[in-house]
Design a protein around this motif. Structure first.
Motif, short mmCIF file in Angstrom:
data_model
loop_
_atom_site.label_atom_id
_atom_site.label_comp_id
_atom_site.label_asym_id
_atom_site.label_seq_id
_atom_site.Cartn_x
_atom_site.Cartn_y
_atom_site.Cartn_z
N GLN A 66 22.07 7.48 -11.33
CA GLN A 66 22.53 6.96 -10.75
C GLN A 66 22.09 6.26 -9.57
O GLN A 66 21.63 7.12 -8.83
CB GLN A 66 23.89 7.11 -10.11
N ARG A 67 22.08 4.89 -9.08
CA ARG A 67 21.57 4.70 -7.60
C ARG A 67 22.49 4.02 -6.86
O ARG A 67 23.26 3.37 -7.28
CB ARG A 67 20.28 4.48 -8.06
N ASP A 94 24.50 0.95 -13.42
CA ASP A 94 24.54 2.68 -12.88
C ASP A 94 23.33 2.38 -11.38
O ASP A 94 23.44 3.42 -10.64
CB ASP A 94 23.06 2.97 -13.55
N ALA A 124 32.53 3.81 -5.75
CA ALA A 124 31.76 4.36 -6.61
C ALA A 124 32.40 5.61 -7.16
O ALA A 124 32.36 6.14 -8.63
CB ALA A 124 30.29 4.29 -6.97
N GLN A 149 18.82 9.73 -4.99
CA GLN A 149 19.51 9.06 -5.29
C GLN A 149 19.57 7.43 -4.14
O GLN A 149 20.41 6.53 -4.85
CB GLN A 149 21.40 9.29 -5.85
#
Length: 235
Positions: free
Chosen positions: A2-3, A109, A164, A172
């Motif tokens: 994930q970013r 993501d 999130a 990330q």
């Protein structure tokens, strides 16, 4: 992986055509009764709060504490002023920026956000005028929340974690901007950095600041997305 991808706005996502400086002059006069030396202030890479402090430096009747007390009023005023004049300016998206943001916003993501020196109320006005959907940017930190740029990334990171439910590690997180200030502020959260030479600084000047990647613009969307999502790997 994930970013969290955090964009600057002016000179990175869009060209303002001078609308921000014009609105700033009007709002300074409305709220503080003077524009001070705003015409001599370089806006690039700074928060609006810092710009106000620099513009009003030397105005004996206006202290830093008074500026802080009036920041909320200024935020509301400058957005109103911008909304009334923005149609007079050639505001437009930077090359490839809308497409890059749209692609990232559709990726489950990726959390797309902002780290910008703009006052919070200015953000949706500018984004819509340049063809962006403000709803694509899920979190952010703004120039109404700190007088120094490095104060903002930790706020955006904290909000992204809450949004999130992800404890984003430094590798990330990517901060994308067009000034040395954008590159430098990433150190406050040890984020990766991408610089784009669509603002007042050249590729060579930005390279000297040692970001992880430098591009002339976001026109080559494939390369920019590879840098964001895979640290430059195209496959």
């Amino acid at each position: 992986m994930q970013r969290l991808v955090l964009f600057d706005i002016d000179g990175t996502l869009l060209y303002t055509g001078g609308c921000g400086r014009a609105a700033t002059r009007l709002a300074l006069m409305d709220v503080f009764g003077t524009v001070g030396k705003v015409d001599k202030v370089n806006f690039a890479g700074k928060t609006d709060w810092q710009i106000i402090l620099e513009a009003l430096e030397g105005e004996e009747a206006i202290s830093r504490e008074q500026v802080a007390a009036l920041i909320k009023l200024y935020d509301e005023t400058v957005a109103q002023r911008l909304g009334s004049i923005i149609h007079q300016f050639p505001i437009r998206a930077c090359e490839g920026a809308v497409e890059v943001v749209n692609t990232l916003a559709q990726n489950p993501d990726v959390v797309v956000g902002l780290v910008t020196g703009n006052m919070a109320s200015l953000v949706p006005v500018k984004l819509r005028a340049a063809g962006f959907d403000p709803a694509d940017f899920k979190v952010g930190a703004f120039g109404s929340e700190g007088w120094e740029r490095p104060m903002l990334p930790p706020l955006a990171l904290e909000r992204a974690k809450a949004y999130a439910g992800v404890d984003f590690a430094p590798d990330q997180v990517v901060i994308i901007g067009d000034t040395p200030g954008d590159v430098a502020c990433a150190a406050s959260i040890q984020a990766r950095t991408i610089a784009v030479a669509t603002g007042p600084y050249t590729v060579e000047q930005l390279t000297a600041c040692q970001p992880d990647h430098v591009f002339p613009s976001m026109a080559d969307q494939g390369q920019v997305l590879a840098a964001i999502l895979r640290n430059g790997h195209l496959d």
